[in-house]
Design an enzyme around this catalytic site. Structure first.
Site, short mmCIF file in Angstrom:
data_model
loop_
_atom_site.label_atom_id
_atom_site.label_comp_id
_atom_site.label_asym_id
_atom_site.label_seq_id
_atom_site.Cartn_x
_atom_site.Cartn_y
_atom_site.Cartn_z
N GLU A 1 0.83 -1.20 0.00
CA GLU A 1 0.00 0.00 0.00
C GLU A 1 0.87 1.25 0.00
O GLU A 1 0.59 2.23 -0.70
CB GLU A 1 -0.90 0.04 1.25
N LEU B 1 22.52 -28.04 -3.79
CA LEU B 1 21.26 -27.55 -3.22
C LEU B 1 21.11 -26.03 -3.30
O LEU B 1 20.59 -25.40 -2.38
CB LEU B 1 21.11 -28.01 -1.75
N GLU C 1 13.75 -32.48 -0.91
CA GLU C 1 14.27 -33.07 -2.16
C GLU C 1 14.77 -34.50 -1.99
O GLU C 1 15.51 -35.00 -2.83
CB GLU C 1 15.36 -32.16 -2.74
#
Ligand code: AOF
Ligand code: ZN
Length: 349
Positions: free
Chosen positions: A46, A203, A280
């Site tokens: 906003e 990763l 994973e």
């Protein structure tokens, strides 16, 4: 509101742990200003929206659309509800209330008390889907859990015997890029020790622009080699171990023999304001999450090459809610029944 959601999504890899929020100021059917929340500490949507129309007066019949209830609390930034009132915004349309306890309903109450008209519930389903990570964290007190694996068409995730310590390719190169986008959109990525021992994964999210997640490894008996890439220091790593490990580059959480590692991981992550975790693998870890019902979403990639033998892929009951072709691969999306419904219209990657 659709435009708010589009704008909100620009924060997909930067807004967390805050929600993704977009705001649009409309006057006589025309957009006067737009804004979105980029990251914690920066302007809420906003404020960004009103900031982009400078100090000029807001027409009294303008409408502010925002996909989340304007906040009423003093956090890293002052309350948006007060800002809207001060800037003379007289009508506000929102998708849903903020599940954050310090705001929940108070923002709307403050607006109404100031004579501002509030319409709630517009595109609520789509907006809740977009912020499912934040909402799950607020409501359930744990991160949103996404299981992800790649399997061969004949149902294996890993071929045996293994020749070397390296990730075995099941998905295509183009799907790997998509997976890195997924990694950039979650705050943490979790694997079990066997995955690190076998694959030595990095990763990270190196194939895309965006931040890399916190790497989390469960290794109760310190089986993973010291030279593993998760200890390379390039990104933070959290190691859950039964016994403190010296000389490795990782933050450590000591887990007792009687403790449930899943619960501990989730509470460690929740404490760090991590709203989502991408799991994973390997198969054993996935199976634990599935057996305990502790998952919200699963993304199953089916490659094009058969493997013949090896580790069997985890099984989920029920059909994929959505599936789509991605290069030579097929990707299925599963949603846990205990999760909210998936809006009919889209599945945003
Ligand atoms: C809004 N508009 O754009 C966002 C909101 O500590 P802070 O200042 O970063 O506030 C974070 C909290 O504010 C967050 O937990 C959520 O409840 C709300 N996020 N609210 O009015 C926004 N991002
Ligand atoms: Zn705010």
């Amino acid at each position: 509101m659709r435009r708010c959601l589009q704008l909100a999504r620009l924060g997909a890899d930067s807004a967390a742990p805050n929600p993704m929020v977009g705001a649009v100021l409309v006057h006589e059917g025309r957009v006067l200003a737009e804004g979105w929340h980029k990251s914690p500490g920066t302007a809420h949507a906003e404020r960004a929206c009103l900031g982009s129309c400078g100090s000029s007066e807001v027409p009294p019949d303008a409408v502010m659309y925002v996909n989340l209830e304007p906040c009423a609390h003093h956090g890293r930034t002052p309350p948006c509800a007060d800002l809207l009132i001060a800037r003379g915004v007289k009508r506000v349309v929102i998708a849903h209330l903020d599940p954050f306890a310090e705001v929940n309903g108070k923002g709307v109450a403050r607006l109404i008390a100031a004579g501002t008209g509030v319409l709630d519930g517009i595109l609520a389903e789509e907006a809740r889907w977009l912020n499912r990570r934040f909402i799950t964290s607020m409501v359930k007190g744990r991160p949103y859990i996404i299981l992800k694996w790649a399997q061969s068409p004949d149902g294996f995730i890993d071929q045996h015997p293994r020749a070397e310590r390296a990730v075995q390719r099941i998905s295509s190169a183009e799907t790997d890029v998509l997976v890195h986008r997924w990694r950039a959109e979650e705050q943490a990525i979790l694997v079990g020790s066997r995955t690190v021992v076998n694959d030595d994964p990095r990763l990270d999210a190196r194939h895309v622009q965006g931040r890399s997640p916190l790497r989390v490894v469960i290794d109760r008996s310190n089986r993973i080699p010291e030279g593993s890439r998760v200890f390379d220091g390039l990104h933070p790593t959290l190691l859950l171990t039964g016994q403190e490990r010296r000389g490795v580059n990782a933050e450590q959480a000591i887990i007792s023999a009687s403790e449930d590692p899943l619960q501990r991981v989730l509470s460690e992550l929740h404490q760090r304001a991590v709203r989502s975790v991408l799991v994973e693998g390997g198969a054993e870890l996935h199976a634990r999450f599935i057996a305990s019902g502790l998952w919200d979403e699963a993304r199953v990639i089916t490659g094009s090459r058969t493997i013949g033998n090896g580790n069997r892929a985890p099984r989920l009951t029920g059909q994929a809610m959505r599936s789509l072709d991605h290069g030579p691969d097929r990707i299925g999306l599963f949603i846990n029944e205990s999760q909210q419904a998936l809006p009919s219209e889209t599945w945003h990657w």
